[in-house]
Design an enzyme around this catalytic site. Structure first.
Site, PDB file in Angstrom:
ATOM      1  N   HIS A 155       5.046  17.675  12.999  1.00 12.56           N
ATOM      2  CA  HIS A 155       4.113  16.567  13.152  1.00 12.56           C
ATOM      3  C   HIS A 155       4.856  15.269  12.832  1.00 12.56           C
ATOM      4  O   HIS A 155       5.817  15.262  12.052  1.00 12.56           O
ATOM      5  CB  HIS A 155       2.931  16.710  12.202  1.00 12.56           C
ATOM      6  CG  HIS A 155       2.010  17.825  12.550  1.00 12.56           C
ATOM      7  ND1 HIS A 155       0.746  17.925  12.014  1.00 12.56           N
ATOM      8  CD2 HIS A 155       2.153  18.904  13.370  1.00 12.56           C
ATOM      9  CE1 HIS A 155       0.151  18.992  12.484  1.00 12.56           C
ATOM     10  NE2 HIS A 155       0.990  19.613  13.313  1.00 12.56           N
ATOM     11  N   GLU A 183       4.194  12.819  10.932  1.00 11.78           N
ATOM     12  CA  GLU A 183       4.235  12.480   9.509  1.00 11.78           C
ATOM     13  C   GLU A 183       5.318  13.273   8.774  1.00 11.78           C
ATOM     14  O   GLU A 183       6.069  12.728   7.964  1.00 11.78           O
ATOM     15  CB  GLU A 183       2.885  12.755   8.834  1.00 11.78           C
ATOM     16  CG  GLU A 183       1.719  12.012   9.445  1.00 11.78           C
ATOM     17  CD  GLU A 183       0.945  12.847  10.463  1.00 11.78           C
ATOM     18  OE1 GLU A 183       1.574  13.395  11.411  1.00 11.78           O
ATOM     19  OE2 GLU A 183      -0.285  12.934  10.322  1.00 11.78           O
ATOM     20  N   CYS A 203      -3.533  15.665   9.073  1.00 10.84           N
ATOM     21  CA  CYS A 203      -4.103  16.983   8.803  1.00 10.84           C
ATOM     22  C   CYS A 203      -3.792  17.358   7.350  1.00 10.84           C
ATOM     23  O   CYS A 203      -3.083  16.649   6.642  1.00 10.84           O
ATOM     24  CB  CYS A 203      -3.530  18.018   9.769  1.00 10.84           C
ATOM     25  SG  CYS A 203      -1.787  18.405   9.474  1.00 10.84           S
ATOM     26  N   CYS A 259       0.000  17.609   6.562  1.00  9.75           N
ATOM     27  CA  CYS A 259       0.666  16.302   6.438  1.00  9.75           C
ATOM     28  C   CYS A 259       0.225  15.582   5.170  1.00  9.75           C
ATOM     29  O   CYS A 259       1.039  14.936   4.502  1.00  9.75           O
ATOM     30  CB  CYS A 259       0.393  15.464   7.678  1.00  9.75           C
ATOM     31  SG  CYS A 259       1.169  16.177   9.156  1.00  9.75           S
TER      32      CYS A 259
END
Length: 159
Positions: free
Chosen positions: A56, A58, A86, A89
């Site tokens: 992801h 992040e 999420c 993260c």
């Protein structure tokens, strides 16, 4: 530059990264880590390209900044991301000791920052930080809607 203006300028940069991810077929999410407005690292979603469910934006930007700064603690840094983080993260941000998170679009399905998850996660750990949503949220939402709309057009009809 006022905080709001700075937040918007940095989020625009994150949105450009998200647009690049979309052109590669990735879910359009971009992230930037800053130190008092100075960009330290930037990244975008790369789960498909890397074949890595943890890639992801992040997580990738945290990894880049940690390598660059040679420290697993990123205290004092602000993370800008185009979609509400999420739970994975959010956990990475806690572990990295991020000082602040600013996100654009809310994610009602798996977003963990504006739901009950954030207070629960932060209740059990010794690091807490503010999470602010909605910075250029309409722009990020539009990018996401267009991305998924184009993907639905390309996929064969169900039936």
């Amino acid at each position: 530059m006022k905080n709001r203006d700075l937040d918007q300028a940095l989020m625009r940069e994150a949105l450009r990264l998200a647009g690049s991810a979309a052109r590669r077929g990735e879910v359009p999410v971009g992230a930037i880590l800053t130190d008092h407005g100075k960009v330290i690292a930037r990244s975008a979603n790369a789960t498909l390209r890397r074949k890595d469910p943890t890639a992801h934006a992040e997580v990738l930007v945290i990894r880049k900044a940690a390598r660059l700064l040679r420290n697993h603690r990123l205290e004092g840094l602000t993370l800008y991301v185009t979609l509400e983080p999420c739970l994975m993260c959010l956990g990475a941000m806690v572990q990295a000791r991020i000082a602040r998170c600013v996100f654009a679009a809310s994610d009602p399905k798996v977003g963990a920052a504006s739901t009950l998850a954030l207070p629960r996660v932060q209740k059990g750990v010794n690091h807490r930080f503010p999470v602010e949503g909605g910075c250029l949220g309409d722009d990020a939402s539009k990018l996401l809607r267009e991305f998924f709309k184009s993907r639905r057009r390309k996929s064969p009809a169900a039936g």
